[in-house]
Design an enzyme around this catalytic site. Structure first.
Site, mmCIF file in Angstrom:
data_model
loop_
_atom_site.group_PDB
_atom_site.id
_atom_site.type_symbol
_atom_site.label_atom_id
_atom_site.label_comp_id
_atom_site.label_asym_id
_atom_site.label_seq_id
_atom_site.Cartn_x
_atom_site.Cartn_y
_atom_site.Cartn_z
ATOM 1 N N ASN A 160 -9.371 5.774 4.370
ATOM 2 C CA ASN A 160 -9.197 5.974 2.927
ATOM 3 C C ASN A 160 -9.996 4.989 2.078
ATOM 4 O OD1 ASN A 160 -7.029 4.451 4.330
ATOM 5 N ND2 ASN A 160 -6.515 3.825 2.252
ATOM 6 N N GLN A 188 -6.697 11.842 4.556
ATOM 7 C CA GLN A 188 -7.960 11.886 3.813
ATOM 8 C C GLN A 188 -8.904 12.953 4.375
ATOM 9 O OE1 GLN A 188 -8.765 10.337 1.030
ATOM 10 N NE2 GLN A 188 -7.034 8.942 0.905
ATOM 11 N N CYS A 336 -3.138 1.447 -2.823
ATOM 12 C CA CYS A 336 -1.778 1.283 -2.339
ATOM 13 C C CYS A 336 -1.076 0.070 -2.943
ATOM 14 C CB CYS A 336 -1.828 1.137 -0.837
ATOM 15 S SG CYS A 336 -0.240 0.931 -0.155
HETATM 16 N N1 PLP Z 1 -2.538 7.971 4.840
HETATM 17 C C1 PLP Z 1 -3.705 7.807 4.204
HETATM 18 C C2 PLP Z 1 -4.948 7.645 4.998
HETATM 19 C C3 PLP Z 1 -3.744 7.787 2.809
HETATM 20 O O1 PLP Z 1 -4.912 7.617 2.184
HETATM 21 C C4 PLP Z 1 -2.523 7.954 2.095
HETATM 22 C C5 PLP Z 1 -2.525 7.875 0.609
HETATM 23 O O2 PLP Z 1 -3.347 7.215 0.001
HETATM 24 C C6 PLP Z 1 -1.341 8.146 2.813
HETATM 25 C C7 PLP Z 1 -1.382 8.145 4.186
HETATM 26 C C8 PLP Z 1 -0.042 8.372 2.098
HETATM 27 O O3 PLP Z 1 0.027 9.696 1.624
HETATM 28 P P1 PLP Z 1 1.061 10.114 0.456
HETATM 29 O O4 PLP Z 1 0.508 9.543 -0.806
HETATM 30 O O5 PLP Z 1 1.053 11.598 0.461
HETATM 31 O O6 PLP Z 1 2.375 9.543 0.832
#
Ligand code: PLP
Length: 393
Positions: A160, A188, A336
């Site tokens: 990501n 992603q 995040c």
């Molecule tokens: N995994 C990856 C690689 C992400 O980029 C994200 C969100 O940025 C997530 C998991 C989490 O997803 P969600 O926002 O649908 O909880």
């Protein structure tokens, strides 16, 4: 989204496609029955959910029965990690299996990293496979360490922060040769690159709707037919008992439509994005001294929609704030909340210097990004970088 704003943070979230929104609306106000009910009214909602299940399955080469709807990527990742761990004696799971090692890549999203850290506290051993300068996971590390005591190997399909695409097929084969389960966080990747769970022999795969122009708060976990997984949420037994709770019908309907649109338009969108990304890189590198592209440039090895760039002698956070004030949205590393201002663990794992990590910014594009927007952004970045460097002397 206001017309003036230039949105280059599509790895954080995407705009809902108008066609997606349109199919969702009746499920709020007209077809609002609980899909688990026994009436014909419920049957309509149930049928819409099953259409969406089929659409999500088709996006990744799965069959509809292997799709479990969840609240999004984070829940899918947690369900995969804890579900496998519980099958191996963590918490209230069946005690007889007892594999206690988990191997993940060092560049995983916190949605995988943090459940694993939780399991470390419960006596699991978590190994973090290192990566090269572009974030490509060292599969030899998996080969050396995956053994009869390994419960799970989890390697993300696409990163990501820098967009690197991982060799999930090789990682899955290594996991299976030791009898371990293979999971991939494809949050992603899904809807952005072709995915074939059969070809790669994947057991578990996470998808999130809001990364592919669907609504937020919905996603899916692919669970390969025959795989035994401990349930994530207990209750009324929906979703084969793996994830109880009344289904979010409008969200699921929108998610399904978004999967269908992404599958049909993927090749065309990617060709456009690759061209736009290359133009943007050229504009940045030709006009600004001290620019470093952190994402791999080799087509086919990286998502064309994610570009990590570092600027010498400035803070990425300052640049991001300056751009935001000028109506351009991008991000520093991952969006995040849990990063807590710490340097990006992905760029750290890739071995970048502290200065280069501090000066990094992520631009992420979508099918709505235009060449004009990128030209404006490149000009604005150039002005801001110059100004920030002058201030910092
Ligand atoms: N995994 C990856 C690689 C992400 O980029 C994200 C969100 O940025 C997530 C998991 C989490 O997803 P969600 O926002 O649908 O909880």
């Amino acid at each position: 989204m206001s017309k003036q704003r230039i949105y280059l943070d599509n790895a954080a979230s995407t705009a809902v496609d108008r066609d997606v929104l349109e199919v969702m609306i009746p499920y709020f106000t007209e077809e609002y029955a609980n899909p688990s009910g026994s009436s014909s009214f419920s049957a309509n909602a149930r049928s819409a959910v099953e259409t969406a299940r089929d659409q999500a399955a088709q996006l990744i080469g799965a069959s509809a029965g292997e799709i479990i709807f969840t609240s999004g990527g984070t829940e899918s990742d947690n369900a995969a990690v804890f579900g496998v761990a519980r099958m191996n004696g963590y918490g209230s799971g069946p005690d007889k299996i007892r594999r206690r090692r988990i191997i993940i890549s060092a560049t995983e999203h916190p949605a995988v990293l943090n459940p694993c850290r939780e399991l470390e506290k419960q006596g699991f051993e978590v190994l973090y496979a290192p990566c090269d300068e572009y974030g490509f996971t060292d599969t030899d590390h998996i080969k050396r360490n995956c053994d009869a005591g390994t419960a799970l190997v989890s390697i993300m399909s696409a990163n990501n922060e820098i967009g690197s695409l991982q060799d999930t097929g090789t990682a899955a084969a290594l996991a299976h040769s030791a009898g371990a389960v293979f999971h991939t966080d494809a949050v992603q990747a899904a809807g952005h690159i072709p995915i074939d769970v059969r070809k790669d022999d994947v057991d578990l795969l996470s998808i999130s709707s809001h990364k592919l122009h669907g609504p937020k708060g919905v996603g899916a976990l692919f669970v390969r037919n025959g795989l035994k997984l401990y349930p994530n949420v207990f209750g009324g037994g929906q979703e084969k008992g793996l994830r109880s709770g009344t289904l979010n019908v409008p969200g699921i309907v929108g998610f399904g439509k978004a999967c269908e649109i992404a599958r049909i338009s993927m090749d065309r969108t990617n060709a456009c994005l690759l061209e736009l990304r290359n133009i943007f890189i050229k504009l940045l590198t030709e006009n600004i001294p001290g620019v470093h592209i952190n994402s791999c440039m080799e087509p086919g090895k990286v998502l064309p929609s994610i570009l990590s760039v570092s600027f010498d002698a400035i803070e990425g956070t300052s640049l991001q704030i300056e751009l935001d004030m000028k109506g351009i949205t991008c991000s520093t590393g991952s969006a995040c909340a849990s990063s807590g201002g710490k340097p990006s663990h992905v760029l750290t794992a890739a071995g970048l210097s502290d200065e280069r990590i501090r000066g990094s910014v992520r631009f992420s594009f979508s099918k709505y990004t235009t060449r004009e927007e990128l030209e404006i952004t490149a000009r604005t970045v150039s002005e801001c970088v110059k100004r920030l460097r002058e201030i910092l002397g």
